[in-house]
Design an enzyme around this catalytic site. Structure first.
Site, mmCIF file in Angstrom:
data_model
loop_
_atom_site.group_PDB
_atom_site.id
_atom_site.type_symbol
_atom_site.label_atom_id
_atom_site.label_comp_id
_atom_site.label_asym_id
_atom_site.label_seq_id
_atom_site.Cartn_x
_atom_site.Cartn_y
_atom_site.Cartn_z
ATOM 1 N N SER A 35 3.500 -1.993 10.444
ATOM 2 C CA SER A 35 4.997 -1.859 10.617
ATOM 3 C C SER A 35 5.569 -3.074 10.313
ATOM 4 O O SER A 35 6.281 -3.718 10.926
ATOM 5 C CB SER A 35 5.296 -1.457 11.948
ATOM 6 O OG SER A 35 4.642 0.056 12.372
ATOM 7 N N GLU B 130 -6.927 4.513 7.668
ATOM 8 C CA GLU B 130 -6.998 5.806 7.372
ATOM 9 C C GLU B 130 -8.123 6.289 6.624
ATOM 10 O O GLU B 130 -8.661 7.665 6.840
ATOM 11 C CB GLU B 130 -5.649 5.906 6.494
ATOM 12 C CG GLU B 130 -4.374 5.847 7.691
ATOM 13 C CD GLU B 130 -3.153 5.012 6.797
ATOM 14 O OE1 GLU B 130 -3.132 5.266 5.600
ATOM 15 O OE2 GLU B 130 -2.368 4.550 7.395
ATOM 16 N N LYS C 68 0.237 4.218 -0.419
ATOM 17 C CA LYS C 68 -0.647 5.560 0.404
ATOM 18 C C LYS C 68 -0.380 6.531 -0.470
ATOM 19 O O LYS C 68 -0.283 6.358 -1.771
ATOM 20 C CB LYS C 68 -0.263 5.383 1.939
ATOM 21 C CG LYS C 68 -0.175 4.237 2.700
ATOM 22 C CD LYS C 68 0.038 4.622 4.148
ATOM 23 C CE LYS C 68 -0.353 3.095 4.860
ATOM 24 N NZ LYS C 68 -0.347 3.277 6.407
ATOM 25 N N GLY D 246 2.446 2.495 11.026
ATOM 26 C CA GLY D 246 3.221 3.559 10.765
ATOM 27 C C GLY D 246 4.023 3.932 12.108
ATOM 28 O O GLY D 246 4.649 4.958 12.399
ATOM 29 N N ASN E 256 0.899 -1.047 -0.123
ATOM 30 C CA ASN E 256 0.098 -0.180 -0.073
ATOM 31 C C ASN E 256 0.854 1.119 -0.285
ATOM 32 O O ASN E 256 1.616 1.574 0.925
ATOM 33 C CB ASN E 256 -0.884 0.058 1.209
ATOM 34 C CG ASN E 256 -1.581 1.031 1.388
ATOM 35 O OD1 ASN E 256 -1.788 2.142 0.544
ATOM 36 N ND2 ASN E 256 -2.517 1.367 2.455
ATOM 37 N N GLY F 99 2.894 -1.148 4.347
ATOM 38 C CA GLY F 99 2.847 0.247 4.171
ATOM 39 C C GLY F 99 4.319 0.628 3.640
ATOM 40 O O GLY F 99 4.648 0.377 2.713
ATOM 41 N N GLY F 100 4.938 1.541 4.563
ATOM 42 C CA GLY F 100 6.160 2.050 4.352
ATOM 43 C C GLY F 100 7.186 1.117 3.854
ATOM 44 O O GLY F 100 7.926 1.802 2.978
ATOM 45 N N GLU G 222 -5.366 -4.886 10.547
ATOM 46 C CA GLU G 222 -4.460 -4.011 10.723
ATOM 47 C C GLU G 222 -4.626 -3.201 12.217
ATOM 48 O O GLU G 222 -5.372 -2.368 12.208
ATOM 49 C CB GLU G 222 -4.471 -2.875 9.616
ATOM 50 C CG GLU G 222 -4.075 -3.642 8.289
ATOM 51 C CD GLU G 222 -3.640 -2.740 7.178
ATOM 52 O OE1 GLU G 222 -2.176 -2.609 6.834
ATOM 53 O OE2 GLU G 222 -4.179 -1.633 6.902
ATOM 54 N N HIS H 189 -9.902 1.026 4.762
ATOM 55 C CA HIS H 189 -8.616 1.034 5.422
ATOM 56 C C HIS H 189 -8.653 1.987 6.751
ATOM 57 O O HIS H 189 -9.558 2.814 6.688
ATOM 58 C CB HIS H 189 -7.475 1.712 4.468
ATOM 59 C CG HIS H 189 -6.133 1.623 5.207
ATOM 60 N ND1 HIS H 189 -5.598 2.678 5.630
ATOM 61 C CD2 HIS H 189 -4.921 0.590 4.925
ATOM 62 C CE1 HIS H 189 -4.351 2.370 6.361
ATOM 63 N NE2 HIS H 189 -4.018 1.085 5.700
HETATM 64 P P1 13P Z 1 2.842 0.630 7.815
HETATM 65 O O1 13P Z 1 3.524 -0.928 7.005
HETATM 66 O O2 13P Z 1 3.470 1.840 7.198
HETATM 67 O O3 13P Z 1 2.919 0.250 9.182
HETATM 68 O O4 13P Z 1 1.303 0.723 7.041
HETATM 69 C C1 13P Z 1 0.341 -0.422 7.335
HETATM 70 C C2 13P Z 1 -0.775 -0.267 6.532
HETATM 71 O O5 13P Z 1 -1.420 0.622 6.706
HETATM 72 C C3 13P Z 1 -1.099 -0.645 5.240
HETATM 73 O O6 13P Z 1 -2.298 -0.655 4.549
#
Ligand code: 13P
Length: 252
Positions: A214, A98, A12, A174, A10, A235-236, A168, A96
Site C-alpha cells: 500500500s 501472492e 500484477k 492491497g 509490480n 503495486g496498485g 512486504e 512474492h
Molecule cells: P500494493 O501496493 O497494491 O499494496 O501491492 C504491493 C505489492 O505486492 C507489490 O509487489
C-alpha cells in the site's frame, strides 16, 4: 556507503497491451532520465518484450513477476529465467507473497527460483513478509528470518551482489493498511542484521531492502525517511504514471 534507492512497479495481473504501452510511455516520459534511483517495471509476461522495447534507451529497467526454476521442460504456463532475459528483462521477482499464498510456492521452491535467476544472470528481487496472524502472534521476525535463511544461506555471498530484498508484510498488500515508517524500519533493521549474521557486515550494508504494501504518493516520503528503507515495491499505485512518479521523486 550510500545505497542507490530502487523503486519497482509490480503491475500484477492488470492492463491490456494498449493500456500497458500507454502506462510505460507515461512512466518513460516522467522518469526516463531519472538519476540517483533505479526504476524497474514488472509487467505481465505477454507485454514484457513490448514494454522493454518501449523503455529501451531510458534509465527504466524491466523485470518478470515470476519464473520457473527449471531450464526447460513440460511445465505448461511457466517461463524460464533465460526466456525472461531474452525478452529484455534485467530483473525478476522471486517469492512474492501472492506466489507463495495463491500458487503455493514453498520456501524450497522460492530458493530454487532464486538460484535459477542467478544462474541466468537475472537480478532477483526476493520478497519476504509475514501474514497478519503471524504479526498478531509476534512471529514477524521468525518468519522473515526463516524466509531469508532458506533462500540465501547456502548461496556464496559473491553471487548475491545484485540481490534486492523486498519486505512486504502481507497484511499491508492491497489493503490500504501501510506499515507505519517505524513499523517498517523495525523489520528492515532486523532483516539487515540477519543479512549480516548470514553473510557478513559488508554484504548487509550494501544490500538494498525495499518496502512494499500500500505504498502511495502520499506516504512514500515518510517511509523514505527511515535509514534502512532503500526503496519501494509498488503495486496498485504503480498503475498510475503520475502517482508512481511521485513515489520515485520522493527519493530520487
Ligand atoms: P500494493 O501496493 O497494491 O499494496 O501491492 C504491493 C505489492 O505486492 C507489490 O509487489
Amino acid at each position: 556507503m550510500a545505497r542507490v534507492p530502487v523503486i519497482g512497479g509490480n503491475w500484477k495481473m492488470h492492463l491490456d497491451l494498449t493500456e500497458a504501452v500507454a502506462l510505460a510511455t507515461d512512466v518513460r516520459n516522467r522518469l526516463g532520465s531519472t538519476r540517483g534511483a533505479e526504476v524497474i517495471l514488472f509487467p505481465p509476461f505477454p507485454f514484457l518484450k513490448t514494454i522493454a522495447d518501449r523503455v529501451e534507451g531510458s534509465s527504466i529497467q524491466v523485470g518478470g513477476q515470476d519464473l520457473h526454476f527449471e531450464k526447460s521442460g513440460a511445465f505448461t504456463g511457466a517461463v524460464t529465467a533465460t526466456m525472461l532475459k531474452s525478452v529484455g528483462c534485467s530483473h525478476v521477482l522471486v517469492g512474492h507473497s501472492e506466489r507463495r499464498s495463491v500458487f503455493g510456492d514453498t520456501d524450497a521452491v522460492v530458493g530454487r527460483k532464486l538460484l535459477a535467476a542467478l544462474d541466468a544472470g537475472l537480478k532477483p528481487v526476493l520478497c519476504i513478509g509475514e501474514l497478519l496472524e503471524e504479526r498478531k502472534g509476534n512471529q514477524t521476525f521468525q518468519v522473515v528470518a526463516r524466509q531469508l535463511q532458506s533462500a540465501i544461506a547456502s548461496i556464496p555471498v559473491g553471487r548475491l551482489a545484485d540481490l534486492v530484498l523486498a519486505y512486504e508484510p502481507v497484511w499491508a498488500i492491497g489493503t490500504g493498511l501501510t506499515a507505519s515508517p517505524e513499523q517498517a524500519q523495525e523489520v528492515h533493521a532486523y532483516i539487515r542484521q540477519k543479512l549480516a549474521d548470514l553473510h557478513g557486515a559488508s554484504f548487509a550494508t550494501a544490500t538494498r531492502i525495499q518496502y512494499g504494501g500500500s505504498v502511495k504518493g502520499s506516504n512514500a516520503a515518510g517511509l523514505f525517511t527511515q535509514p534502512d528503507i532503500d526503496g519501494m515495491l509498488v503495486g496498485g499505485a504503480s498503475l498510475k504514471g503520475e502517482e508512481f512518479a511521485q513515489i520515485v521523486k520522493a527519493r530520487a
